[in-house]
Design an enzyme around this catalytic site. Structure first.
Site, PDB file in Angstrom:
ATOM      1  N   CYS A 156      -4.742   2.426  -3.732  1.00  0.00           N
ATOM      2  CA  CYS A 156      -3.506   2.948  -3.111  1.00  0.00           C
ATOM      3  C   CYS A 156      -2.355   1.959  -3.284  1.00  0.00           C
ATOM      4  O   CYS A 156      -1.540   1.760  -2.378  1.00  0.00           O
ATOM      5  CB  CYS A 156      -3.692   3.266  -1.632  1.00  0.00           C
ATOM      6  SG  CYS A 156      -4.909   4.538  -1.343  1.00  0.00           S
ATOM      7  N   LYS A 216     -10.567  -0.605  10.146  1.00  0.00           N
ATOM      8  CA  LYS A 216     -10.725  -1.826   9.332  1.00  0.00           C
ATOM      9  C   LYS A 216     -11.116  -3.000  10.231  1.00  0.00           C
ATOM     10  O   LYS A 216     -11.393  -4.091   9.757  1.00  0.00           O
ATOM     11  CB  LYS A 216      -9.426  -2.158   8.618  1.00  0.00           C
ATOM     12  CG  LYS A 216      -8.850  -0.951   7.902  1.00  0.00           C
ATOM     13  CD  LYS A 216      -8.337  -1.255   6.558  1.00  0.00           C
ATOM     14  CE  LYS A 216      -7.581  -0.077   6.030  1.00  0.00           C
ATOM     15  NZ  LYS A 216      -7.971   0.295   4.686  1.00  0.00           N
ATOM     16  N   HIS A 222       0.867  -1.186   0.000  1.00  0.00           N
ATOM     17  CA  HIS A 222       0.000   0.000   0.000  1.00  0.00           C
ATOM     18  C   HIS A 222       0.902   1.233   0.000  1.00  0.00           C
ATOM     19  O   HIS A 222       2.007   1.204   0.551  1.00  0.00           O
ATOM     20  CB  HIS A 222      -0.850  -0.050   1.280  1.00  0.00           C
ATOM     21  CG  HIS A 222      -1.943   0.955   1.375  1.00  0.00           C
ATOM     22  ND1 HIS A 222      -1.713   2.267   1.728  1.00  0.00           N
ATOM     23  CD2 HIS A 222      -3.279   0.845   1.199  1.00  0.00           C
ATOM     24  CE1 HIS A 222      -2.876   2.911   1.755  1.00  0.00           C
ATOM     25  NE2 HIS A 222      -3.835   2.080   1.443  1.00  0.00           N
ATOM     26  N   ASP A 256       2.996  -4.499   8.034  1.00  0.00           N
ATOM     27  CA  ASP A 256       1.789  -3.688   7.877  1.00  0.00           C
ATOM     28  C   ASP A 256       0.610  -4.644   8.044  1.00  0.00           C
ATOM     29  O   ASP A 256       0.276  -5.389   7.130  1.00  0.00           O
ATOM     30  CB  ASP A 256       1.810  -3.029   6.488  1.00  0.00           C
ATOM     31  CG  ASP A 256       0.491  -2.339   6.166  1.00  0.00           C
ATOM     32  OD1 ASP A 256      -0.442  -2.401   6.991  1.00  0.00           O
ATOM     33  OD2 ASP A 256       0.399  -1.757   5.075  1.00  0.00           O
ATOM     34  N   GLN A 264      -4.690  -5.037   7.007  1.00  0.00           N
ATOM     35  CA  GLN A 264      -5.750  -5.938   6.538  1.00  0.00           C
ATOM     36  C   GLN A 264      -5.794  -7.224   7.342  1.00  0.00           C
ATOM     37  O   GLN A 264      -6.787  -7.957   7.281  1.00  0.00           O
ATOM     38  CB  GLN A 264      -5.521  -6.290   5.049  1.00  0.00           C
ATOM     39  CG  GLN A 264      -5.664  -5.126   4.108  1.00  0.00           C
ATOM     40  CD  GLN A 264      -7.084  -4.564   4.081  1.00  0.00           C
ATOM     41  OE1 GLN A 264      -8.054  -5.238   4.428  1.00  0.00           O
ATOM     42  NE2 GLN A 264      -7.208  -3.309   3.688  1.00  0.00           N
TER      43      GLN A 264
HETATM   44  C1  LIG Z   1      -2.492  -2.848   3.600  1.00  0.00           C
HETATM   45  C2  LIG Z   1      -2.809  -1.457   4.066  1.00  0.00           C
HETATM   46  N1  LIG Z   1      -1.856  -0.730   4.665  1.00  0.00           N
HETATM   47  C3  LIG Z   1      -2.088   0.516   5.113  1.00  0.00           C
HETATM   48  C4  LIG Z   1      -3.303   1.104   4.962  1.00  0.00           C
HETATM   49  C5  LIG Z   1      -3.501   2.501   5.470  1.00  0.00           C
HETATM   50  O1  LIG Z   1      -4.434   2.502   6.504  1.00  0.00           O
HETATM   51  P1  LIG Z   1      -5.008   3.870   7.073  1.00  0.00           P
HETATM   52  O2  LIG Z   1      -5.495   4.649   5.890  1.00  0.00           O
HETATM   53  O3  LIG Z   1      -6.106   3.434   7.982  1.00  0.00           O
HETATM   54  O4  LIG Z   1      -3.899   4.557   7.795  1.00  0.00           O
HETATM   55  C6  LIG Z   1      -4.325   0.405   4.327  1.00  0.00           C
HETATM   56  C7  LIG Z   1      -5.643   1.044   4.099  1.00  0.00           C
HETATM   57  O5  LIG Z   1      -6.261   0.847   3.072  1.00  0.00           O
HETATM   58  C8  LIG Z   1      -4.076  -0.917   3.883  1.00  0.00           C
HETATM   59  O6  LIG Z   1      -5.042  -1.638   3.292  1.00  0.00           O
END
Ligand SMILES: Cc1ncc(COP(=O)(O)O)c(C=O)c1O
Length: 403
Positions: free
Chosen positions: A361, A224, A121, A198, A201
């Site tokens: 993203c 999430k 992401h 990270d 998900q």
């Molecule tokens: C794999 C992953 N990492 C990071 C993020 C970023 O999360 P946030 O926008 O809640 O900070 C997301 C959000 O879509 C994600 O799916």
């Protein structure tokens, strides 16, 4: 009994349309709908229980401080961590930026390398580019296997003693592929690199135990996980947090302030400058307890079952191209020949079906897949076969319109 037997649709007010019909919400990978138990916890924290934390001498504030710190314990417990290793952040994005700006700036030098993967992401790419531009490190990018997993054989070949960090997604937000974290950690630690996972998900989709995973940093967001927006967490090993400098200054993160010199509070307060997101932390904890009560193994089994049925149903439609592995954790990305994902998303909306269409993203991954965008159906614990049927009906209607 399956998870869904325990989840009454009316416990999630967001799953209904304004006229009371069922909304086929298939965008939980973007953000999950909230159960009443979370909404009520936030409402109580903003209402009758509301007061600041860590400062007030009156009893309501003392109670709120206890509740805020209990929330930290609950969120840490969700991932098998200790409370003093759990920093509240605004979300996964801020958690990764915290590591980059604090640990990264203190530990990375020109000549060092870090390893990311193609499927990350943007929030696990851009913070490292900012550090690269500041420190002169090099960023290497690990390729994927044919079925969309991070290719750990390739990672093994790429890693060298110059690598100081490996930062990978636990579950891809586009493909749903699940990383073999213990193996990634073993490869990274063998060359002396730290590992950031990270987990954005993953936390809502699988049991997570940071001790068993062996990673050094774990980042995730509450929204999430059926919790509020505006809050997330960074878990990090105590010895790493202890050695990390603050990245934002202000109230709450200090020990003593004079104009000549300021000393820092110990972690986690050192990394929580300013009045925290109090009600959000309490909602985060309610969400963490909620998924634990449902059982993350049961949620995982439920969602992988939905993925299998969806992939089988979409696989029968000639125009559909599926991405990602068969055993994806709750996420199915696909394209429809001759139909832009945005058009599909718009037509599905008319059918009360909400999917995500776009680059998610993850533009480097889109480039790798050779498409500008995909359609993505992602599940939560509240989805069932009727949602899949509505998706399939909507796709068939879209194909008729475009034929
Ligand atoms: C794999 C992953 N990492 C990071 C993020 C970023 O999360 P946030 O926008 O809640 O900070 C997301 C959000 O879509 C994600 O799916």
């Amino acid at each position: 009994m399956t998870v869904i037997d325990h989840v009454r649709a009316d416990a999630f007010p967001g799953l209904l349309t304004p006229d009371g019909a069922r909304w086929h919400y298939l965008d939980s990978a973007a953000t999950a709908q909230k159960p009443d138990i979370v909404i009520d916890a936030v409402a109580r924290a903003l209402g009758p229980d509301y007061a600041t934390v860590h400062r007030g001498l009156y009893s309501r504030s003392a109670d709120m401080t206890l509740a805020y710190e209990a929330a930290r314990r609950a969120v840490a417990a969700l991932i098998g961590g200790a409370e003093h290793e759990l920093v509240f952040t605004r979300g996964a994005t801020e958690a990764i930026n915290l590591v980059a700006q604090s640990w990264g700036v203190a530990n990375l030098r020109a000549g060092d390398r870090i390893l990311l993967s193609v499927l990350e992401h943007h929030s696990n790419i851009v913070p490292w580019q900012l550090i690269r531009d500041r420190t002169g490190i090099a960023i290497d990018v690990c390729p994927l296997t044919a079925d969309g997993h991070i290719d750990l054989d390739a990672a093994e070949r790429m890693l060298t003693p110059a690598h100081k960090l490996v930062a990978f997604a636990h579950v891809s937000n586009v493909l749903g592929s699940v990383l073999d974290v213990p193996r990634a950690v073993a490869l990274a630690h063998a060359v002396g690199a730290k590992v950031l996972i990270d987990g954005c998900q993953a936390v809502a989709r699988l049991p997570v135990d940071v001790a068993a995973l062996g990673c050094d940093f774990y980042a995730f967001s509450a929204h999430k996980l059926y919790g509020p927006t505006g809050i997330g967490a960074l878990w990090a090993r105590a010895e790493l947090l202890d050695a990390m400098p603050p990245w934002q200054g202000g109230g709450s993160m200090i020990d003593k302030v004079t104009f000549a010199r300021t000393t820092w509070a110990p972690p986690p307060q050192r990394f929580e400058a300013g009045t925290p997101a109090i009600a959000e932390a309490i909602g985060f904890a309610a969400a963490a307890r909620y998924v634990q009560d449902q059982g993350l193994a049961a949620i995982h089994a439920h969602e992988t079952g939905l993925v299998a049925k969806t992939r089988a149903a979409l696989g029968r439609i000639n125009a559909v191209r599926l991405y990602g592995p068969e055993d994806s954790a709750g996420i199915v990305s696909f394209t429809l020949e001759g139909v832009h994902p945005h058009d599909l998303g718009t037509i599905l909306d008319e059918e009360n079906v909400a999917i995500r269409a776009g680059h998610h993203c993850a533009q480097p991954l889109m480039a790798e897949l050779g498409v500008p965008a995909t359609a993505r159906a992602s599940f939560g614990l509240y989805n069932d076969d009727t949602d899949i049927a509505a998706l399939v009906r909507g796709i068939e209607r879209t194909l008729r319109i475009f034929a």
